[in-house]
Design an enzyme around this catalytic site. Structure first.
Site, PDB file in Angstrom:
ATOM      1  N   SER A   1       3.321  -2.046  10.275  1.00 34.93           N
ATOM      2  CA  SER A   1       4.733  -2.200  10.328  1.00 34.93           C
ATOM      3  C   SER A   1       5.389  -3.780  10.171  1.00 34.93           C
ATOM      4  O   SER A   1       6.550  -3.920  10.989  1.00 34.93           O
ATOM      5  CB  SER A   1       5.077  -1.836  12.153  1.00 34.93           C
ATOM      6  OG  SER A   1       4.657  -0.485  12.089  1.00 34.93           O
TER       7      SER A   1
ATOM      8  N   GLY B   1       3.087  -0.880   4.222  1.00 31.10           N
ATOM      9  CA  GLY B   1       2.987   0.382   4.002  1.00 31.10           C
ATOM     10  C   GLY B   1       4.460   0.732   3.802  1.00 31.10           C
ATOM     11  O   GLY B   1       4.921   0.453   2.607  1.00 31.10           O
ATOM     12  N   GLY B   2       4.941   1.408   4.754  1.00 26.01           N
ATOM     13  CA  GLY B   2       6.500   1.860   4.641  1.00 26.01           C
ATOM     14  C   GLY B   2       7.478   0.997   3.888  1.00 26.01           C
ATOM     15  O   GLY B   2       8.155   1.294   3.002  1.00 26.01           O
TER      16      GLY B   2
ATOM     17  N   GLU C   1      -6.960   4.448   7.548  1.00 25.72           N
ATOM     18  CA  GLU C   1      -6.689   6.111   7.588  1.00 25.72           C
ATOM     19  C   GLU C   1      -8.050   6.821   6.699  1.00 25.72           C
ATOM     20  O   GLU C   1      -8.481   7.864   6.928  1.00 25.72           O
ATOM     21  CB  GLU C   1      -5.553   6.204   6.421  1.00 25.72           C
ATOM     22  CG  GLU C   1      -4.229   6.084   7.507  1.00 25.72           C
ATOM     23  CD  GLU C   1      -3.250   5.628   6.672  1.00 25.72           C
ATOM     24  OE1 GLU C   1      -3.141   5.485   5.273  1.00 25.72           O
ATOM     25  OE2 GLU C   1      -2.266   4.889   7.279  1.00 25.72           O
TER      26      GLU C   1
ATOM     27  N   ASN D   1       0.802  -1.349  -0.084  1.00 24.91           N
ATOM     28  CA  ASN D   1       0.007  -0.040   0.049  1.00 24.91           C
ATOM     29  C   ASN D   1       0.723   1.336  -0.098  1.00 24.91           C
ATOM     30  O   ASN D   1       1.621   1.591   1.213  1.00 24.91           O
ATOM     31  CB  ASN D   1      -0.971  -0.085   1.308  1.00 24.91           C
ATOM     32  CG  ASN D   1      -1.828   1.248   1.321  1.00 24.91           C
ATOM     33  OD1 ASN D   1      -1.681   2.005   0.413  1.00 24.91           O
ATOM     34  ND2 ASN D   1      -2.572   1.482   2.425  1.00 24.91           N
ATOM     35  N   TRP D   2       1.113   1.744  -1.149  1.00 26.52           N
ATOM     36  CA  TRP D   2       1.881   3.027  -1.287  1.00 26.52           C
ATOM     37  C   TRP D   2       1.277   4.203  -0.452  1.00 26.52           C
ATOM     38  O   TRP D   2       2.038   5.234  -0.473  1.00 26.52           O
ATOM     39  CB  TRP D   2       2.319   3.240  -2.814  1.00 26.52           C
ATOM     40  CG  TRP D   2       3.067   2.179  -3.428  1.00 26.52           C
ATOM     41  CD1 TRP D   2       3.314   0.967  -2.793  1.00 26.52           C
ATOM     42  CD2 TRP D   2       3.417   2.114  -4.634  1.00 26.52           C
ATOM     43  NE1 TRP D   2       4.356   0.154  -3.788  1.00 26.52           N
ATOM     44  CE2 TRP D   2       4.052   0.914  -5.000  1.00 26.52           C
ATOM     45  CE3 TRP D   2       3.440   2.878  -5.727  1.00 26.52           C
ATOM     46  CZ2 TRP D   2       4.780   0.421  -6.427  1.00 26.52           C
ATOM     47  CZ3 TRP D   2       4.074   2.627  -6.977  1.00 26.52           C
ATOM     48  CH2 TRP D   2       4.767   1.486  -7.272  1.00 26.52           C
ATOM     49  N   LYS D   3       0.041   4.340  -0.155  1.00 23.28           N
ATOM     50  CA  LYS D   3      -0.543   5.494   0.281  1.00 23.28           C
ATOM     51  C   LYS D   3      -0.365   6.491  -0.597  1.00 23.28           C
ATOM     52  O   LYS D   3      -0.266   6.466  -1.764  1.00 23.28           O
ATOM     53  CB  LYS D   3       0.034   5.509   1.670  1.00 23.28           C
ATOM     54  CG  LYS D   3      -0.252   4.202   2.677  1.00 23.28           C
ATOM     55  CD  LYS D   3      -0.124   4.441   4.070  1.00 23.28           C
ATOM     56  CE  LYS D   3      -0.415   3.159   4.805  1.00 23.28           C
ATOM     57  NZ  LYS D   3      -0.280   3.232   6.240  1.00 23.28           N
TER      58      LYS D   3
ATOM     59  N   HIS E   1      -9.516   1.467   4.556  1.00 25.08           N
ATOM     60  CA  HIS E   1      -8.390   1.347   5.253  1.00 25.08           C
ATOM     61  C   HIS E   1      -8.610   2.329   6.688  1.00 25.08           C
ATOM     62  O   HIS E   1      -9.455   3.168   6.495  1.00 25.08           O
ATOM     63  CB  HIS E   1      -7.260   1.832   4.517  1.00 25.08           C
ATOM     64  CG  HIS E   1      -5.928   1.794   4.931  1.00 25.08           C
ATOM     65  ND1 HIS E   1      -5.391   2.722   5.960  1.00 25.08           N
ATOM     66  CD2 HIS E   1      -4.984   0.992   4.973  1.00 25.08           C
ATOM     67  CE1 HIS E   1      -4.376   2.404   6.576  1.00 25.08           C
ATOM     68  NE2 HIS E   1      -3.841   1.388   5.899  1.00 25.08           N
TER      69      HIS E   1
ATOM     70  N   GLU F   1      -5.672  -5.007  10.260  1.00 17.42           N
ATOM     71  CA  GLU F   1      -4.608  -3.820  10.607  1.00 17.42           C
ATOM     72  C   GLU F   1      -4.975  -3.206  11.789  1.00 17.42           C
ATOM     73  O   GLU F   1      -5.588  -2.458  12.163  1.00 17.42           O
ATOM     74  CB  GLU F   1      -4.494  -2.896   9.571  1.00 17.42           C
ATOM     75  CG  GLU F   1      -4.107  -3.461   7.914  1.00 17.42           C
ATOM     76  CD  GLU F   1      -3.573  -2.489   7.255  1.00 17.42           C
ATOM     77  OE1 GLU F   1      -2.619  -2.705   6.498  1.00 17.42           O
ATOM     78  OE2 GLU F   1      -3.752  -1.123   7.110  1.00 17.42           O
TER      79      GLU F   1
ATOM     80  N   GLY G   1       2.459   2.473  10.825  1.00 16.46           N
ATOM     81  CA  GLY G   1       3.442   3.395  10.720  1.00 16.46           C
ATOM     82  C   GLY G   1       4.069   4.029  12.151  1.00 16.46           C
ATOM     83  O   GLY G   1       4.439   4.896  12.039  1.00 16.46           O
TER      84      GLY G   1
HETATM   85  P1  13P Z   1       3.142   0.465   7.444  1.00 16.66           P
HETATM   86  O1  13P Z   1       3.504  -0.763   7.040  1.00 16.66           O
HETATM   87  O2  13P Z   1       3.781   1.834   7.215  1.00 16.66           O
HETATM   88  O3  13P Z   1       2.884   0.208   9.181  1.00 16.66           O
HETATM   89  O4  13P Z   1       1.437   0.581   7.040  1.00 16.66           O
HETATM   90  C1  13P Z   1       0.637  -0.417   7.066  1.00 16.66           C
HETATM   91  C2  13P Z   1      -0.511  -0.064   6.268  1.00 16.66           C
HETATM   92  O5  13P Z   1      -1.195   0.905   6.587  1.00 16.66           O
HETATM   93  C3  13P Z   1      -0.715  -0.839   5.081  1.00 16.66           C
HETATM   94  O6  13P Z   1      -1.841  -0.520   4.489  1.00 16.66           O
END
Ligand code: 13P
Length: 253
Positions: A212, A233-234, A96, A9-11, A94, A166, A172
Site C-alpha cells: 500500500s 502494486g496498485g 502471492e 509490480n503490475w501483478k 512474492h 512486504e 492491497g
Molecule cells: P499494493 O501496493 O497494491 O499493496 O501491492 C504491494 C505489492 O504486493 C507489490 O509487490
C-alpha cells in the site's frame, strides 16, 4: 549513498496493448534522473513494454521465473528467456506466489541464484502475515526468510540483489506499515546482511518496502534510513501515481 529503487509490480494486470500504453505514459511523463525505475508487467506483456521503453532508462522485470534453463516444465519461463526478451529484473517469492503457488524459502533461494548466474537483478520478497505480527513473531519470521534467501550467495553477488520487505497484511489492503515499523524491519534485514557479509557490503544492498505504498505515504516511508525504495502494486497501474512516488524518491536523492 544507495540509489533509490522504485519498481511497479503490475501483478496480473494489463494486456500487451494496455501495458504498452502505460509504459509509454510513464516514459513520456518521467522527469527524474536519480532514481532507478523498473516496471514488472505480466510475462506476456514484456515484449510490448520493452518496445515502448526503448531509448529510456526505465528497466523492465518479470514477476517470476523458473530455476532451469529449458526443458519439460510446462507453463514456466526461464531466466535466459526473460533476459533475451529484454528484461533485466525478476521479482521472486512474492507473498502471492508463496501463498497461492506454494513457493518455499529454499525454492526462492534457488531462483535467486539462477537469476544472478544469468545476470538478472533478483528482487526477492520477504514479509510476515498478520497473525505472525500479532503474536510478536514478525522479526523472527522475516529473519528466517532472509537467512534462507541469502544462503550460499556470495559477497559479490549480494550487492546485486534488491530485497523487498512486504508485510503481507499491508498488501492491497490500504493499510500501510508505519515508517517506524518499516524502518525497524529494514534495519533487522540489514543487520543480518552485516553479520553475513560485513557492513561495507550490507550498506550497498537496496531494501525496498512494499504494501500500500502510494503518493500520500511515500515520502515518509522513503525518508527512513534503511528504506531504499518501494515495490508498488496498485499505485503502479497509473502513470501519475507511480511517478509521484518516483518523484518522492527523486527529492530525497
Ligand atoms: P499494493 O501496493 O497494491 O499493496 O501491492 C504491494 C505489492 O504486493 C507489490 O509487490
Amino acid at each position: 549513498m544507495r540509489t533509490y529503487f522504485i519498481a511497479g509490480n503490475w501483478k496480473m494486470n494489463l494486456s500487451p496493448k494496455a501495458g504498452a500504453e502505460l509504459a509509454t505514459a510513464i516514459k513520456e511523463k518521467n522527469t527524474s534522473s536519480k532514481v532507478e525505475i523498473v516496471v514488472c508487467p505480466p510475462a506476456l506483456t514484456i515484449a510490448s513494454v520493452v518496445a515502448s521503453l526503448k531509448g529510456s532508462s526505465i528497466g523492465v522485470g518479470v514477476q517470476n521465473m523458473y530455476t532451469e534453463s529449458s526443458g519439460a516444465f510446462t507453463g514456466e519461463v526461464s531466466a535466459e528467456m526473460v533476459q533475451e526478451a529484454g528484461a533485466g529484473y525478476v521479482i521472486l517469492g512474492h507473498s502471492e506466489r508463496r501463498e497461492y503457488f506454494g513457493e518455499t524459502d529454499a525454492f526462492i533461494n534457488k531462483k535467486t541464484k539462477k537469476a544472478l548466474a544469468v545476470g538478472l537483478t533478483p528482487i526477492p520478497c520477504v514479509g510476515e502475515v498478520l497473525a505472525q505480527r500479532k503474536e510478536g513473531k514478525h522479526i523472527e519470521v522475516v529473519s528466517n526468510q532472509v537467512k534462507a534467501l541469502i544462503d550460499g550467495i556470495s559477497k559479490e553477488e549480494i550487492s546485486k540483489v534488491v530485497i523487498a520487505y512486504e508485510p503481507v497484511w499491508a498488501i492491497g489492503t490500504g493499510e500501510t506499515a508505519s515508517p517506524e515499523q518499516a524502518q525497524e524491519m529494514h534495519a533487522v534485514i540489514r543487520g543480518i546482511l552485516t553479520d553475513a557479509y560485513g557492513s561495507d557490503t550490507a550498506e550497498q544492498v537496496r531494501i525496498l518496502y512494499g504494501g500500500s505504498m502510494k503518493p500520500e505515504n511515500a515520502d515518509e516511508l522513503l525518508a527512513k534510513k534503511d528504506v531504499d525504495g518501494g515495490l508498488i502494486g496498485g499505485a503502479s497501474l497509473k502513470a501519475d501515481s507511480f511517478l509521484a512516488i518516483v518523484n518522492a524518491a527523486e527529492k530525497l536523492s
